[in-house]
Design a protein around this motif. Sequence first.
Motif, mmCIF file in Angstrom:
data_model
loop_
_atom_site.group_PDB
_atom_site.id
_atom_site.type_symbol
_atom_site.label_atom_id
_atom_site.label_comp_id
_atom_site.label_asym_id
_atom_site.label_seq_id
_atom_site.Cartn_x
_atom_site.Cartn_y
_atom_site.Cartn_z
ATOM 1 N N GLN A 125 0.859 -1.175 0.000
ATOM 2 C CA GLN A 125 0.000 0.000 0.000
ATOM 3 C C GLN A 125 0.897 1.227 0.000
ATOM 4 O O GLN A 125 1.950 1.224 0.633
ATOM 5 C CB GLN A 125 -0.879 -0.015 1.246
ATOM 6 C CG GLN A 125 -1.840 -1.187 1.234
ATOM 7 C CD GLN A 125 -2.332 -1.544 2.612
ATOM 8 O OE1 GLN A 125 -1.948 -0.926 3.586
ATOM 9 N NE2 GLN A 125 -3.166 -2.557 2.683
ATOM 10 N N TYR A 126 0.433 2.273 -0.721
ATOM 11 C CA TYR A 126 1.282 3.453 -0.779
ATOM 12 C C TYR A 126 0.456 4.722 -0.777
ATOM 13 O O TYR A 126 -0.739 4.706 -1.101
ATOM 14 C CB TYR A 126 2.221 3.403 -1.985
ATOM 15 C CG TYR A 126 1.533 3.344 -3.315
ATOM 16 C CD1 TYR A 126 1.144 2.128 -3.848
ATOM 17 C CD2 TYR A 126 1.285 4.505 -4.042
ATOM 18 C CE1 TYR A 126 0.504 2.059 -5.064
ATOM 19 C CE2 TYR A 126 0.645 4.441 -5.266
ATOM 20 C CZ TYR A 126 0.256 3.210 -5.770
ATOM 21 O OH TYR A 126 -0.368 3.145 -6.963
ATOM 22 N N ALA A 127 1.116 5.816 -0.420
ATOM 23 C CA ALA A 127 0.395 7.065 -0.194
ATOM 24 C C ALA A 127 0.368 7.942 -1.428
ATOM 25 O O ALA A 127 -0.626 8.609 -1.688
ATOM 26 C CB ALA A 127 1.022 7.824 0.968
ATOM 27 N N ASN A 128 1.435 7.977 -2.197
ATOM 28 C CA ASN A 128 1.441 8.845 -3.378
ATOM 29 C C ASN A 128 2.390 8.317 -4.440
ATOM 30 O O ASN A 128 3.030 7.279 -4.250
ATOM 31 C CB ASN A 128 1.790 10.288 -2.992
ATOM 32 C CG ASN A 128 3.102 10.354 -2.244
ATOM 33 O OD1 ASN A 128 4.057 9.686 -2.622
ATOM 34 N ND2 ASN A 128 3.145 11.119 -1.164
ATOM 35 N N THR A 129 2.468 9.053 -5.549
ATOM 36 C CA THR A 129 3.199 8.536 -6.711
ATOM 37 C C THR A 129 4.695 8.399 -6.452
ATOM 38 O O THR A 129 5.336 7.499 -6.973
ATOM 39 C CB THR A 129 2.991 9.465 -7.909
ATOM 40 O OG1 THR A 129 3.180 10.807 -7.476
ATOM 41 C CG2 THR A 129 1.612 9.293 -8.480
ATOM 42 N N ASP A 130 5.232 9.318 -5.654
ATOM 43 C CA ASP A 130 6.670 9.225 -5.362
ATOM 44 C C ASP A 130 6.986 7.900 -4.689
ATOM 45 O O ASP A 130 7.980 7.245 -5.003
ATOM 46 C CB ASP A 130 7.094 10.386 -4.454
ATOM 47 C CG ASP A 130 6.989 11.706 -5.157
ATOM 48 O OD1 ASP A 130 6.967 11.677 -6.402
ATOM 49 O OD2 ASP A 130 6.916 12.750 -4.479
ATOM 50 N N ILE A 131 6.123 7.537 -3.779
ATOM 51 C CA ILE A 131 6.358 6.285 -3.054
ATOM 52 C C ILE A 131 6.105 5.096 -3.961
ATOM 53 O O ILE A 131 6.766 4.061 -3.828
ATOM 54 C CB ILE A 131 5.497 6.261 -1.789
ATOM 55 C CG1 ILE A 131 6.028 7.330 -0.832
ATOM 56 C CG2 ILE A 131 5.554 4.917 -1.104
ATOM 57 C CD1 ILE A 131 5.006 7.851 0.080
ATOM 58 N N PHE A 132 5.188 5.276 -4.910
ATOM 59 C CA PHE A 132 4.961 4.197 -5.871
ATOM 60 C C PHE A 132 6.234 3.921 -6.656
ATOM 61 O O PHE A 132 6.636 2.768 -6.833
ATOM 62 C CB PHE A 132 3.827 4.574 -6.811
ATOM 63 C CG PHE A 132 3.551 3.533 -7.852
ATOM 64 C CD1 PHE A 132 3.075 2.293 -7.468
ATOM 65 C CD2 PHE A 132 3.783 3.781 -9.184
ATOM 66 C CE1 PHE A 132 2.833 1.316 -8.413
ATOM 67 C CE2 PHE A 132 3.538 2.806 -10.133
ATOM 68 C CZ PHE A 132 3.056 1.577 -9.750
ATOM 69 N N LYS A 133 6.887 4.984 -7.098
ATOM 70 C CA LYS A 133 8.159 4.811 -7.822
ATOM 71 C C LYS A 133 9.171 4.076 -6.949
ATOM 72 O O LYS A 133 9.886 3.184 -7.393
ATOM 73 C CB LYS A 133 8.714 6.174 -8.222
ATOM 74 C CG LYS A 133 8.095 6.704 -9.509
ATOM 75 C CD LYS A 133 8.654 8.072 -9.841
ATOM 76 C CE LYS A 133 7.674 8.851 -10.686
ATOM 77 N NZ LYS A 133 7.800 10.293 -10.488
ATOM 78 N N GLN A 134 9.194 4.487 -5.704
ATOM 79 C CA GLN A 134 10.133 3.879 -4.750
ATOM 80 C C GLN A 134 9.835 2.386 -4.591
ATOM 81 O O GLN A 134 10.750 1.560 -4.564
ATOM 82 C CB GLN A 134 9.950 4.590 -3.420
ATOM 83 C CG GLN A 134 11.194 4.673 -2.578
ATOM 84 C CD GLN A 134 10.861 5.382 -1.271
ATOM 85 O OE1 GLN A 134 10.137 6.370 -1.253
ATOM 86 N NE2 GLN A 134 11.373 4.862 -0.181
ATOM 87 N N ILE A 135 8.545 2.078 -4.520
ATOM 88 C CA ILE A 135 8.130 0.684 -4.332
ATOM 89 C C ILE A 135 8.574 -0.164 -5.515
ATOM 90 O O ILE A 135 9.102 -1.265 -5.353
ATOM 91 C CB ILE A 135 6.598 0.602 -4.178
ATOM 92 C CG1 ILE A 135 6.169 1.068 -2.804
ATOM 93 C CG2 ILE A 135 6.112 -0.817 -4.401
ATOM 94 C CD1 ILE A 135 4.682 1.142 -2.640
ATOM 95 N N ARG A 136 8.377 0.384 -6.703
ATOM 96 C CA ARG A 136 8.708 -0.393 -7.892
ATOM 97 C C ARG A 136 10.210 -0.634 -8.022
ATOM 98 O O ARG A 136 10.655 -1.565 -8.676
ATOM 99 C CB ARG A 136 8.171 0.318 -9.135
ATOM 100 C CG ARG A 136 6.700 0.062 -9.369
ATOM 101 C CD ARG A 136 6.439 -1.398 -9.556
ATOM 102 N NE ARG A 136 5.059 -1.796 -9.490
ATOM 103 C CZ ARG A 136 4.244 -1.862 -10.538
ATOM 104 N NH1 ARG A 136 4.665 -1.523 -11.718
ATOM 105 N NH2 ARG A 136 3.014 -2.281 -10.393
#
Lengths: 157, 543
Positions: A125-136
């Motif tokens: 689960q993630y809060a915003n797009t920046d963290i999505f990039k980080q997750i990927r």
Amino acid sequence: MSLCGTTSGSTFRGSKRSLEKGSPLAGNEVALPPMQELEDAGILLPASLPFKRIQLSEKYPKGQARGRHWKHLKQMLQAETYHLYPADEPNYMNIEAPPSMYPAKKYCDITGFEAPYKDPKTKLQYANTDIFKQIRALPNESVQQYLSLRNAQVVLK
Amino acid sequence: MPSVPRQDDYDSFDPSRAIVIDNGAYSCRVGWAGEFEPRMRFRNVLHRPRLKASGNVINIVGDYDPALSRFLDFTRSSYRSAFDTNVVYQFETMECVFDYVFNRLGVDSNTIEHPVLLTECPCNPLYSRSKMAELLFETYGVPSLGLGIDGVFSYLHNKRLGRCGADGLVVCSGFTTTHSIPIYHGEPILEACCRVNVGGYHVTDYLRRLLCLEYPYHVASLSWDKVESLKFEHGYIAEDYSMELKLFQEGDKLAEEKLRYWQLPWVPPPVEEKPSEEELARKAAIKEKQSQRLRDMAAAKRSYKIADLEAEIQGLEQLLDDLDNVEEADVDSILTGSGYSSRREIEAALSKSSISLKKAKGEFVKIEKEPEKELDPEKYPLLDVPNEMLTPEQLKEKKKQLFLKSTAEGRIRARLKRQEEESLREQEHNLEEDKRLANPEQYLEDLRARQAELAAKIDQRKKQKLAAGSTGSVGRSERLSAAQKERMKLLTTAAFDRGKEDTFGQRDEDWQLYKKIGKDDDDDEADEDEMELSRLNARLQVI
């Protein structure tokens, strides 16, 4: 934390004994035998305490198997025969709260903020797009570690 | 948690004053009834380290000064707690803790005259409660024992202070569990009491896991105790969690104020000092000295070698002189004395030594290729002598000579063959050249035709291979070339012949089988074709 010796303002090393002797080693750690210093620290108890009817050493003699088995909580509860009591009588077992009926709140696995999104690939689960990039960019291993923080990791059996 | 020295006012209390022990899973607090603060509080754990000096195990209850750990060996056992979740089960550990409690409280008399008030968890299992009572009554002889729930006591105290009314709800979060106990008319309603098995332990553990995940390089320094102290130092309870989260997410001033930066204890790495000029010079000098020593050693070795070789050469020359001067009859005795078998050998040794001497002296030596040694019968004198006339030793010598001779002959034969091949190739080349000169157009056409033919052949083979690879469903036999099939057949027959009497190898023809099996002419052919094609291509290009 501190012990009796330190609270009175004197350090262990400068204890009265070595000072009385006037030894040149006063203040040196070697001057005191360890037992003396431990006693001064007040963490050692006398072997027999006057107020006890049975001393510890009598109850649990030295040399005998130390591993005396104490019933763990689970065994205790099994032996309690709670099922014989009326159901509305409170006991250790039935005061435990049932699992929550509410859906779990979703928090970002990386930042802890509220997470409106969930990555379908990693299931994080993630809060915003920046963290999505980080997750990927995360390797699968750390993805699993993050998931395991909320017991959602993939368990291979 | 500060530990208190042994109390000395025990005797001043009236026997009716109760000793209050708040026996929690995390910490134990002990005091007198009616006082506002507990006299002592400590981690409710027991350490059993060994004394480094004597090896004896000692009991340490609660916390201890880390400075003392230099006398103690904690490696054998970790600390132990009397609690399983929030229920006491290890009464031996509990007894050690009570020993400490009463001793610290200053009990010097033979009996404990004060009633004891002990806290326990809500709905404590009867087994634990009875064991606890047994311990306190039989071992310590307390006159009376009261048991109660800590959260309820707290509520009653706060009610007396006017902070809450007769009805209310206690939410009591402990080390491993959290209880909610409703209070109605000042009485706890245990039927409605609820327990969730989450407590401070889980918070610390979760924080530790988060930190370890975030800072994998500091896992070693993020010990449980360290994280716990972090939690106590910096943690706070948010009144509205989602609002608090938003605050941090937006990152405004208030959040910045709440942000904490914390640094792990930093151990400076050993600083590597830049070597001073002096030191560098000293090091260089040492290095120079060492290399000088090595050079000296090498030089000494060389001079020894030269001296040795010179002596050897001198000796050999002397020997040759002797041989020249003496009678024919004495030659043998001189030879046996010197260890050489012939004059030729001595000469060879002499030339060899002189070459190595020149090398040792660093002169340039042109190593001449040994002149082609024709097979001289002199070298193998024993070969022509019939066996009957030789001693066993000489027979051995003869065998050796035979071997040497055959290898030498083999070498010569190989050389001859090489030369022959070369001349053949030359001839072919000449022939082709002649053809080309005679009728260039015809020649060119021939060349092209052959090239096209070869290319087609190679292409076809490739296709075959590919087709064989792509048709996976076809059986193995279809995928094999004719030669491979033949080989398989031979192998299978060989395998089935096993049952019969094994006569393989008795006849010479049997060995031909290996040639048949080993022949993998398919690939060889392909290789040859490809080589030929490339040759033709090159030739065409040249023309």
